[in-house]
Write a protein that holds these residues in place. Sequence first.
Motif, mmCIF file in Angstrom:
data_model
loop_
_atom_site.group_PDB
_atom_site.id
_atom_site.type_symbol
_atom_site.label_atom_id
_atom_site.label_comp_id
_atom_site.label_asym_id
_atom_site.label_seq_id
_atom_site.Cartn_x
_atom_site.Cartn_y
_atom_site.Cartn_z
ATOM 1 N N ASN A 1 0.810 -1.222 0.000
ATOM 2 C CA ASN A 1 0.000 0.000 0.000
ATOM 3 C C ASN A 1 0.840 1.268 0.000
ATOM 4 N N PHE A 2 2.142 1.135 0.219
ATOM 5 C CA PHE A 2 3.036 2.290 0.085
ATOM 6 C C PHE A 2 2.937 2.862 -1.327
ATOM 7 N N TYR A 3 2.686 1.988 -2.309
ATOM 8 C CA TYR A 3 2.633 2.419 -3.706
ATOM 9 C C TYR A 3 1.203 2.613 -4.215
ATOM 10 N N LEU A 4 0.211 2.433 -3.358
ATOM 11 C CA LEU A 4 -1.183 2.467 -3.796
ATOM 12 C C LEU A 4 -1.585 3.844 -4.330
ATOM 13 N N ILE A 5 -2.189 3.863 -5.529
ATOM 14 C CA ILE A 5 -2.705 5.098 -6.119
ATOM 15 C C ILE A 5 -4.088 4.822 -6.706
ATOM 16 N N LYS B 1 -1.131 -4.465 -10.029
ATOM 17 C CA LYS B 1 -2.119 -5.212 -9.252
ATOM 18 C C LYS B 1 -3.250 -4.276 -8.870
ATOM 19 N N ILE B 2 -4.485 -4.742 -9.012
ATOM 20 C CA ILE B 2 -5.645 -3.962 -8.589
ATOM 21 C C ILE B 2 -6.060 -4.394 -7.189
ATOM 22 N N ASN B 3 -6.257 -3.429 -6.314
ATOM 23 C CA ASN B 3 -6.676 -3.725 -4.935
ATOM 24 C C ASN B 3 -8.167 -3.509 -4.707
ATOM 25 N N ILE C 1 -1.790 -0.914 -7.551
ATOM 26 C CA ILE C 1 -0.341 -0.822 -7.381
ATOM 27 C C ILE C 1 0.266 -0.695 -8.772
ATOM 28 N N PRO C 2 0.998 0.371 -9.053
ATOM 29 C CA PRO C 2 1.571 0.533 -10.394
ATOM 30 C C PRO C 2 2.893 -0.215 -10.547
ATOM 31 N N GLU C 3 3.247 -0.473 -11.774
ATOM 32 C CA GLU C 3 4.592 -0.960 -12.060
ATOM 33 C C GLU C 3 5.573 0.171 -11.775
#
Length: 248
Positions: free
Chosen positions: A50-54, A79-81, A159-161
């Motif tokens: 989740n540090f990278y979650l946008i 990855k989709i959350n 989560i983006p690449e």
Amino acid sequence: MAKTRTNLEDQTRTYLDEATTSDWTDAEVQREVNAGYLEVVTAVMETYENFYLITSQFNTVANQQEYGTVDAVPTDIFKINRVEINYDTTNTNNNPIRAYPVDINEVDGELANTAIGISVFRNAAYYLIGSSTGANGIKLGFIPIPTRNGTNAIKIWYIPEIAELSAAGSTINIPWPDRYVKLISLYAAATLLRKGQQEEEVARQYMGEFEVGMAKMKQQLEDRISDGSKAIIDTENQDTDFENYSTI
């Protein structure tokens, strides 16, 4: 303080005891710095993704089931959350609902069945196919199929690449970079010292320090995760039987 690729290259050459370019070219150092960077990014994702979650939003199109990059679906999805969809944005009393992930082979009947309209049992669902590098790109599909145009009717949390550091001034994107930036340079230096078996013993030492540092970083990130975020989700009441449904 922000850390850049230049900082990593300088630190790597310090570990290599090479103040000026001699045994290793800039291109070699840059390549292994990027390899080390992506190793650390992967460890962060494994522990605290989740540090990278946008988030991103895009429109629904009437009677269109699948959405791709031409519909403004992001091209960097790793990855989709979470996915939410509003089937009627013109109705101020209609709120977005969560869509649940489903494997397309779990859907009974025809995947593109429009007879269901906007009625399903309990929840809408979504499926994800393709990849950002594939010929047809990423496709995000919905069940039931939206029947109305809707501005920003779809919202995704993903989560983006994470890309390589392409420029000297590119900033690294990891938690607490001042503490853990050295791990990237340790990895790069260890890999470079193994080239031609120049300094195998030192290379093993650096790789050992890298692995210990990675374990410490992952433990710290584990400690940052709030209660419940890693719990198993009870899906007993999330029914994907689209033959029996009630109106959303």
